[in-house]
Design a protein around this motif. Structure first.
Motif, short mmCIF file in Angstrom:
data_model
loop_
_atom_site.label_atom_id
_atom_site.label_comp_id
_atom_site.label_asym_id
_atom_site.label_seq_id
_atom_site.Cartn_x
_atom_site.Cartn_y
_atom_site.Cartn_z
N LEU A 57 -55.98 61.46 10.57
CA LEU A 57 -54.68 60.94 10.97
C LEU A 57 -54.12 61.74 12.16
CD1 LEU A 57 -53.11 60.33 7.45
CD2 LEU A 57 -53.58 58.57 9.17
N ALA A 58 -54.29 63.05 12.13
CA ALA A 58 -53.80 63.89 13.23
C ALA A 58 -54.55 63.57 14.52
CB ALA A 58 -53.96 65.36 12.87
N VAL A 59 -55.85 63.31 14.42
CA VAL A 59 -56.62 62.94 15.61
C VAL A 59 -56.13 61.61 16.16
CG1 VAL A 59 -58.90 62.33 16.48
CG2 VAL A 59 -58.66 64.23 14.89
N LYS A 60 -55.97 60.63 15.29
CA LYS A 60 -55.55 59.30 15.74
C LYS A 60 -54.18 59.35 16.42
CE LYS A 60 -54.90 54.51 14.28
NZ LYS A 60 -53.47 54.37 14.66
N GLN A 61 -53.29 60.17 15.91
CA GLN A 61 -51.96 60.30 16.50
C GLN A 61 -52.01 60.80 17.94
OE1 GLN A 61 -49.90 62.88 13.81
NE2 GLN A 61 -49.62 61.30 12.24
N ARG A 62 -53.09 61.46 18.30
CA ARG A 62 -53.22 62.04 19.64
C ARG A 62 -54.08 61.21 20.57
NH1 ARG A 62 -51.59 65.32 16.06
NH2 ARG A 62 -50.23 67.08 16.62
N LEU A 63 -54.47 60.02 20.12
CA LEU A 63 -55.25 59.11 20.95
C LEU A 63 -54.37 57.98 21.47
CD1 LEU A 63 -58.54 58.78 18.85
CD2 LEU A 63 -58.27 60.01 21.01
N VAL A 64 -54.62 57.58 22.70
CA VAL A 64 -53.94 56.40 23.23
C VAL A 64 -54.51 55.15 22.57
CG1 VAL A 64 -53.53 57.54 25.44
CG2 VAL A 64 -55.58 56.13 25.13
N SER A 65 -53.79 54.04 22.67
CA SER A 65 -54.32 52.77 22.18
C SER A 65 -55.64 52.47 22.89
CB SER A 65 -53.31 51.65 22.43
OG SER A 65 -53.83 50.41 21.97
N GLY A 66 -56.66 52.15 22.12
CA GLY A 66 -57.98 51.95 22.68
C GLY A 66 -58.80 53.22 22.77
N GLY A 67 -58.22 54.34 22.34
CA GLY A 67 -58.92 55.61 22.39
C GLY A 67 -60.04 55.68 21.37
N ARG A 68 -60.91 56.67 21.56
CA ARG A 68 -62.07 56.82 20.68
C ARG A 68 -62.17 58.25 20.15
NH1 ARG A 68 -66.72 55.58 24.66
NH2 ARG A 68 -65.25 56.71 26.02
N PHE A 69 -62.72 58.35 18.94
CA PHE A 69 -63.03 59.65 18.34
C PHE A 69 -64.50 59.64 17.93
CE2 PHE A 69 -62.72 62.42 14.33
CZ PHE A 69 -63.03 63.57 15.04
N ALA A 70 -65.25 60.63 18.41
CA ALA A 70 -66.68 60.70 18.13
C ALA A 70 -67.02 62.04 17.50
CB ALA A 70 -67.49 60.51 19.42
N PHE A 71 -67.85 61.99 16.46
CA PHE A 71 -68.30 63.21 15.80
C PHE A 71 -69.59 62.91 15.05
CE2 PHE A 71 -65.69 61.02 12.69
CZ PHE A 71 -66.35 61.18 11.48
N GLU A 72 -70.22 63.99 14.58
CA GLU A 72 -71.43 63.81 13.78
C GLU A 72 -71.38 64.71 12.54
OE1 GLU A 72 -72.40 67.65 15.53
OE2 GLU A 72 -71.58 65.83 16.45
N THR A 73 -72.11 64.29 11.53
CA THR A 73 -72.28 65.07 10.31
C THR A 73 -73.71 64.88 9.84
OG1 THR A 73 -71.40 65.42 8.06
CG2 THR A 73 -71.44 63.16 8.88
N ARG A 74 -74.20 65.81 9.06
CA ARG A 74 -75.58 65.71 8.58
C ARG A 74 -75.66 64.69 7.44
NH1 ARG A 74 -74.34 71.10 9.28
NH2 ARG A 74 -75.60 72.27 10.81
N ASN A 75 -76.68 63.87 7.48
CA ASN A 75 -76.88 62.84 6.47
C ASN A 75 -77.30 63.48 5.15
OD1 ASN A 75 -77.46 60.56 5.01
ND2 ASN A 75 -79.16 59.88 6.29
N PRO A 76 -76.52 63.32 4.07
CA PRO A 76 -76.91 63.94 2.80
C PRO A 76 -78.24 63.42 2.26
CG PRO A 76 -75.07 62.41 2.49
CD PRO A 76 -75.25 62.57 3.96
N ASP A 77 -78.61 62.18 2.61
CA ASP A 77 -79.88 61.63 2.12
C ASP A 77 -81.08 62.40 2.65
OD1 ASP A 77 -78.49 59.73 0.71
OD2 ASP A 77 -78.74 58.16 2.21
N ALA A 78 -80.93 63.08 3.79
CA ALA A 78 -82.04 63.84 4.36
C ALA A 78 -82.24 65.19 3.66
CB ALA A 78 -81.82 64.06 5.85
N GLN A 79 -81.21 65.64 2.91
CA GLN A 79 -81.29 66.86 2.10
C GLN A 79 -81.78 68.06 2.92
OE1 GLN A 79 -83.58 66.02 -1.46
NE2 GLN A 79 -82.06 64.59 -2.23
N ILE A 80 -81.21 68.23 4.08
CA ILE A 80 -81.67 69.28 4.98
C ILE A 80 -81.42 70.67 4.41
CG2 ILE A 80 -79.51 69.36 6.29
CD1 ILE A 80 -81.20 69.85 8.80
N TRP A 81 -80.45 70.82 3.50
CA TRP A 81 -80.15 72.14 2.94
C TRP A 81 -81.35 72.72 2.19
CZ3 TRP A 81 -77.94 67.60 1.20
CH2 TRP A 81 -78.35 67.18 -0.06
#
Length: 241
Positions: free
Chosen positions: A122-146
């Motif tokens: 929500l804090a990120v969205k509040q700081r984006l203009v209309s039409g803005g984008r937020f991009a990020f990545e996370t590790r897929n739990p199905d790959a069990q990289i840990w």
């Protein structure tokens, strides 16, 4: 959210970050995402500032935020660092509105529960203009990289220290905790404790939608391939009108 790990607060470990996390396909993905013309970009959890400085070098108007002073000390001194507005703190400490926000380096995984994640989104969205984008990545739990981390030991130039090992890797539900022990050539050791959340694509998608992002585009790797069960990454570009 995690207490800040020594990875980020200890100057000796902060100095190793770029050695262990060099420029790669992920960096190229985010740089291409910014594209042209110049945009107002917010880099969240910017660390040593490699990505933020690259955006600025391309002519973008960049603000970068991170809670760790040791990381920002490195960021400010890197080439093109003078072109970036550096903020020590959290997203809530950032002023202004942006066309694009990014959160790289799997930093989204330090948000350890739904409540914290939703408040952040929500804090990120509040700081984006209309039409803005937020991009990020996370590790897929199905790959069990840990499972590959348990007992993992490295040495030499790849670590920037005489040696490093992951120990005490433990998974409880979505959370994986571990310790990283660094041994330096003078015989000293530094231990860093970390806990990361391995949330599913469905769980993250639901939180992103609840935060008001009406568009979601997912990738399973940095080559823009779709997410598959064996994908190591969950990469999201979210937007709204």
């Amino acid at each position: 959210m995690n207490e800040l790990s020594a990875h980020y607060t200890d100057p000796r470990l902060a100095a190793l970050y770029d050695v262990q996390n060099p420029w790669g396909p992920d960096s190229e993905f985010y740089l291409a995402l910014a594209g042209e013309p110049a945009q107002a970009i917010l880099d969240i959890g910017c660390g040593t500032g490699m990505m933020a400085a690259a955006f600025a070098r391309q002519g973008h108007d960049v603000t970068a935020v991170d809670p760790a002073a040791a990381m920002l000390d490195i960021a400010r001194s890197r080439p093109h660092g003078h072109l970036v507005r550096w903020v020590q703190g959290l997203v809530s400490d950032v002023q202004g509105h942006f066309d694009l926000s990014v959160m790289t380096g799997h930093a989204f995984q330090v948000l350890l529960d739904d409540e914290t994640s939703l408040a952040f989104l929500l804090a990120v969205k509040q700081r984006l203009v209309s039409g803005g984008r937020f991009a990020f990545e996370t590790r897929n739990p199905d790959a069990q990289i840990w499972k590959q981390w348990a007992g993992q030991s490295m040495s030499g130039p790849s670590t920037g220290a005489a040696g490093m090992a992951h120990i005490d890797v433990e998974k409880r539900g979505e959370l994986v905790s571990f310790r990283s022990v660094y041994r330096f050539e003078d015989g000293t050791e530094v231990c860093s404790h970390s806990t990361l959340r391995f949330a599913s694509q469905a769980a993250i998608s639901a939180l992103v939608a609840k935060a008001g992002f009406s568009r979601q585009t997912w990738y399973g790797d940095w080559g823009y391939q779709p997410v598959r069960p064996d994908s190591r990454e969950l990469i999201l570009v979210a937007g709204f009108d």
